[in-house]
Design an enzyme around this catalytic site. Structure first.
Site, PDB file in Angstrom:
ATOM      1  N   CYS A  30       0.815  -1.224   0.073  1.00  0.00           N
ATOM      2  CA  CYS A  30      -0.029  -0.008  -0.046  1.00  0.00           C
ATOM      3  C   CYS A  30       0.924   1.453  -0.044  1.00  0.00           C
ATOM      4  O   CYS A  30       1.450   1.751   1.013  1.00  0.00           O
ATOM      5  CB  CYS A  30      -0.992  -0.095   1.312  1.00  0.00           C
ATOM      6  SG  CYS A  30      -1.569   1.366   1.491  1.00  0.00           S
ATOM      7  N   CYS A  33       0.308   4.082   2.722  1.00  0.00           N
ATOM      8  CA  CYS A  33       0.508   3.498   4.028  1.00  0.00           C
ATOM      9  C   CYS A  33       1.948   3.676   4.190  1.00  0.00           C
ATOM     10  O   CYS A  33       2.250   3.959   5.513  1.00  0.00           O
ATOM     11  CB  CYS A  33       0.383   1.778   4.075  1.00  0.00           C
ATOM     12  SG  CYS A  33      -1.380   1.350   3.841  1.00  0.00           S
TER      13      CYS A  33
END
Length: 195
Positions: A30, A33
């Site tokens: 991600c 993230c």
């Protein structure tokens, strides 16, 4: 700190009884993230124990992600006193992250009182009494903190000090409707009769 289903209760639920816990649901693939994670880690280091960061890798902990209905990451859920209290999805700018944390973390006298209660629960009684006195110094009208102090002084058999603190409580607490105050007053009166 990474957590799993097996350690979640201790790492998050129990820990949030002492200080707020932010749970960052993330995954290695991600992109956002990778932006949010380091920002949260930096803010946690700055907070010096006022709150704690716990990470959940959703690829390895799908049951936890499912339980908290995590459909998009990064997804951050804040826990306090054993339950989720706030959350956000995506990456917030640092200023908004700080605002989110300011709402979550008690300040001043409240923070001192929480610290004192944690110390008392851990058996560090003298530190707890000193810390609750610091909370009262920040807010002399903070009757709940003063009731903690009176209760702890009674437990330590320091009745004269407890009676002095009793005199400093506000009338709204002492005029018969506060059950906790009434119980403590009864204990103080009983201790007086025994001496």
């Amino acid at each position: 700190m990474e957590t799993t289903l097996a350690t979640f209760e201790n790492d998050v639920i129990n820990a949030s009884m002492l200080a707020p816990v932010l749970v960052d649901f993330w995954a290695p693939w991600c992109g956002p993230c990778k932006t949010l994670g380091p920002m949260l880690e930096k803010l946690e280091a700055e907070a010096a124990g006022k709150w704690k960061l716990v990470k959940v890798n959703v690829d390895e902990n799908q049951e936890l992600a499912g339980h908290f209905q995590v459909r998009s990451i990064p997804h951050v859920i804040a826990f306090a006193e054993g339950r989720p209290v706030d959350q956000f999805i995506g990456v917030l700018p640092e200023g908004q992250l700080r605002e989110f944390l300011d709402r979550l973390v008690p300040a001043g006298a409240d923070a001192e009182r929480l610290s004192a209660q944690a110390a008392w629960a851990a058996g560090n009684r003298e530190f707890a009494i000193d810390t609750i006195k610091a909370a009262i110094a920040l807010d002399p009208g903070y009757d709940d903190a003063r009731l903690d102090l009176i209760e702890w002084l009674i437990a330590e058999r320091r009745y004269d000090e407890a009676k002095e603190e009793d005199k400093l409580l506000s009338p709204k607490t002492t005029q018969g409707i506060d059950a906790r105050y009434n119980a403590l007053k009864t204990e103080l009166d009983a201790a007086d009769r025994e001496r």
